[in-house]
Design an enzyme around this catalytic site. Structure first.
Site, PDB file in Angstrom:
ATOM      1  N   ASP A  96       9.135   2.626   1.863  1.00 22.40           N
ATOM      2  CA  ASP A  96       8.008   3.299   2.103  1.00 22.40           C
ATOM      3  C   ASP A  96       7.759   3.192   3.726  1.00 22.40           C
ATOM      4  O   ASP A  96       7.385   2.071   3.967  1.00 22.40           O
ATOM      5  CB  ASP A  96       6.793   2.820   1.305  1.00 22.40           C
ATOM      6  CG  ASP A  96       5.461   3.466   1.889  1.00 22.40           C
ATOM      7  OD1 ASP A  96       5.538   4.195   2.846  1.00 22.40           O
ATOM      8  OD2 ASP A  96       4.609   3.457   1.103  1.00 22.40           O
TER       9      ASP A  96
ATOM     10  N   LYS B 182       2.956   9.722   8.655  1.00 22.53           N
ATOM     11  CA  LYS B 182       1.988   9.575   9.665  1.00 22.53           C
ATOM     12  C   LYS B 182       2.386   9.753  11.126  1.00 22.53           C
ATOM     13  O   LYS B 182       1.948  10.879  11.528  1.00 22.53           O
ATOM     14  CB  LYS B 182       1.698   7.784   9.910  1.00 22.53           C
ATOM     15  CG  LYS B 182       0.499   7.439   8.581  1.00 22.53           C
ATOM     16  CD  LYS B 182       0.037   5.915   8.862  1.00 22.53           C
ATOM     17  CE  LYS B 182      -1.004   5.742   7.858  1.00 22.53           C
ATOM     18  NZ  LYS B 182      -0.528   4.968   6.478  1.00 22.53           N
TER      19      LYS B 182
ATOM     20  N   PHE C 168       0.759  -1.412   0.092  1.00 28.43           N
ATOM     21  CA  PHE C 168       0.177   0.065  -0.029  1.00 28.43           C
ATOM     22  C   PHE C 168       0.843   1.222  -0.018  1.00 28.43           C
ATOM     23  O   PHE C 168       1.718   1.325   0.747  1.00 28.43           O
ATOM     24  CB  PHE C 168      -0.906   0.054   1.234  1.00 28.43           C
ATOM     25  CG  PHE C 168      -1.689   1.214   1.035  1.00 28.43           C
ATOM     26  CD1 PHE C 168      -2.823   1.192   0.445  1.00 28.43           C
ATOM     27  CD2 PHE C 168      -1.529   2.386   1.968  1.00 28.43           C
ATOM     28  CE1 PHE C 168      -3.635   2.205   0.211  1.00 28.43           C
ATOM     29  CE2 PHE C 168      -2.223   3.573   1.795  1.00 28.43           C
ATOM     30  CZ  PHE C 168      -3.436   3.675   1.046  1.00 28.43           C
TER      31      PHE C 168
END
Ligand SMILES: *Cc1c(COP(=O)(O)O)cnc(C)c1O
Length: 397
Positions: free
Chosen positions: A216, A245, A129
Site C-alpha cells: 500500500d 494521494k 491504515f
C-alpha cells in the site's frame, strides 16, 4: 464549524483557504501559511502548479469523461508511464486510495481461488491504515476505524509490523494465506518505517509460499520518500502496488498496479469503475509524473527530507518530551511523550500547517518542491512550539 447539512465526520480547524501558490496557502483574510501537510501527501507539486493547471484546463476544454466501454488515450498514456516508472506490468484505475486497495484485495482473493483455496486470507499489520470502505477498514489495524461497523469483512489475519518471525509462523500454521498487504512506511499510525530488510524478507516468504506481496503506497508513493515508490529503495518488486494521494496533485485518482502472475488475474467483468481512469484525472496524473521526473522531485524530496530530519534532530536534541524524529524523504514524524493534538492549532497561529496523528506524532508531509529556507522555517517554528510545551504543564488536547 460545519453546517447541519454536512455529516460531522471531521474535526476541523477554524480556518479556510482561498488560494495557494507553491508551498504557500492563503486564508480568506489573506494570511499566509507554510503548508507542511500538502493536503495529507496529496499536493506534492505544491498548490496551483502550472503544469497541472495547464493539463487539466486543456483536458477539460477537450473531453472530461467518456466511459471505460471505449478506448481512452490519456488512460493508456498514464498506464504506460506508470508501468515504465514502476516496473510493474499493468494498471487498474480507480478514484481513491481505498479503491486502489479494494482492487488489491480482490486480486488476492481471486488469485487464491485460482489456486484452489476456498477461503483465501490476507495477512495485514497491526497499526496499518488502508482506507474507510468495509473491506479496507477491516484490513486496517485500528479499532478506532473499525468500531461500530461490525460485522467486519472476514479473511484478514493480523501480524506485528516488521516481525518476519511472526509471518513465518503464520505461514506454518495457516494454509489459507494468499497475500501480505502492508505499507512500506505506516503513515496514519505515526510514520513508522519498516525495519531494514523487512521488504526483502517478506518477498522471500511470499516467493516460498506462493503469496502475493502487496504494498500500500497510497501515501508513500509518487516521490514522497525520495524514490517514486518507496519499494524502489530496495532491490525487490511487489506483486501488487496501490497508490493514490500524490498522483493527481488534488485531482482524485487511485491506481492498483500488478506484476507477473498478479497481472493476469483479472478478466473482463471482474472489476470496474465508472469514473476510474477518466481523461481529466489521467491528464493530471501524467502532468504530475512528468514534472516529478523532469524536475527531479524525488532527488529534492530526498535532500530536503534529510535536511528536515537532521534539522529537527539537532534542534530537538535533549528535549525530554521528544521520543524520536523518524521518516524517509519528506514523510517525517516527530513522536512526543504526551498527546499533542493542540499543536495543530498552535502551529496554525504561527502560520505553519502540520498534522498530528496517533495522538502524539507530529506528521510532516510538505510538498516535494519545498526549498531549504522553508525546511529551516519548519524546524525553527516546530522547535519553538515543542520547546514551549516543555516549560508549561500538559494542556488538555
Ligand atoms: C490515505 C490512505 C489510504 C486511503 O486513501 P483514500 O484516498 O482516503 O481512500 C489508504 N492507505 C494509506 C496508506 C493511506 O495513507
Amino acid at each position: 464549524m460545519d453546517p447541519k447539512s454536512i455529516m460531522p465526520t471531521y474535526k476541523r480547524l477554524d480556518v479556510e483557504f482561498a488560494r495557494g501558490k507553491g508551498v504557500w496557502l492563503y486564508d480568506t483574510e489573506g494570511k499566509r501559511y507554510l503548508d507542511a501537510l500538502a493536503g495529507i501527501a496529496v499536493c506534492g507539486l505544491g498548490h496551483a502548479h502550472p503544469a497541472v493547471t495547464r493539463a487539466i484546463q486543456q483536458q477539460a476544454a477537450q473531453l472530461l469523461h467518456t466511459s471505460n466501454v471505449y478506448g481512452i488515450t490519456r488512460q493508456r498514456e498514464l498506464a504506460e508511464r506508470l508501468v515504465a516508472l514502476s516496473g510493474m506490468d499493468n494498471v487498474f484505475f480507480g478514484n481513491s486510495g481505498a479503491e486502489a486497495n479494494e482492487c488489491a484485495i480482490k486480486i488476492a482473493r481471486m488469485y487464491g481461488h485460482g489456486r484452489g483455496i476456498e477461503k483465501p486470507a490476507i495477512v495485514v499489520m497491526e497499526n496499518s491504515f488502508h482506507g474507510r470502505t468495509l473491506a479496507t477498514l477491516s484490513a486496517t489495524g485500528s479499532r478506532k476505524v473499525q468500531a461500530g461497523f461490525e460485522p467486519l469483512v472476514s479473511g484478514f489475519v493480523r501480524a506485528r509490523y516488521g516481525d518476519l518471525d511472526e509471518l513465518q509462523s503464520i505461514a506454518r500454521n495457516n494454509t489459507s494465506i494468499v497475500a501480505v498487504l502492508f505499507e512500506p512506511i505506516q503513515g496514519e499510525s505515526g510514520v513508522r518505517v519498516a525495519p531494514p530488510g523487512y521488504l526483502e524478507g517478506v518477498r522471500e516468504l511470499c516467493d516460498r509460499h506462493d503469496w502475493l506481496m502487496m504494498l500500500d503506497e497510497v501515501q508513500t508513493g509518487n516521490g514522497r520518500t525520495g524514490r517514486l515508490f518507496a519499494f524502489q529503495h530496495t532491490g525487490v518488486m511487489p506483486d501488487v502496488l496501490s497508490t493514490a494521494k500524490g498522483l493527481g496533485n488534488g485531482v482524485p485518482i487511485g491506481v492498483c498496479l500488478a506484476h507477473g502472475k498478479a497481472a493476469g488475474v483479472f478478466h473482463a467483468g471482474n472489476h470496474g469503475s465508472t469514473f476510474g481512469g477518466n481523461p481529466l484525472a489521467c491528464a493530471a496524473g501524467l502532468a504530475v509524473l512528468d514534472t516529478i521526473v523532469a524536475d527531479d522531485l524525488c532527488g529534492n524530496a530526498e535532500r530536503m527530507g534529510a535536511r528536515l530530519i537532521d534539522g529537527l534532530r539537532a534542534r530537538l536534541a535533549g528535549l525530554k518530551g521528544v521520543i524520536e524524529v523518524r521518516g524517509r524523504g519528506l514523510m517525517v514524524g516527530v513522536e512526543l511523550r504526551e498527546p499533542c493534538p493542540e499543536l495543530m492549532q498552535a502551529a496554525l497561529e504561527r502560520g505553519l500547517l502540520i498534522n498530528v496523528t496517533a495522538d502524539s506524532v507530529i506528521r510532516l508531509l510538505p510538498p516535494l518542491i519545498i526549498g531549504a529556507q522553508e525546511i529551516d522555517q519548519i524546524v525553527t517554528t516546530l522547535g519553538e512550539l515543542i520547546e514551549a510545551r516543555e516549560s508549561t504543564p500538559a494542556s488538555p488536547g
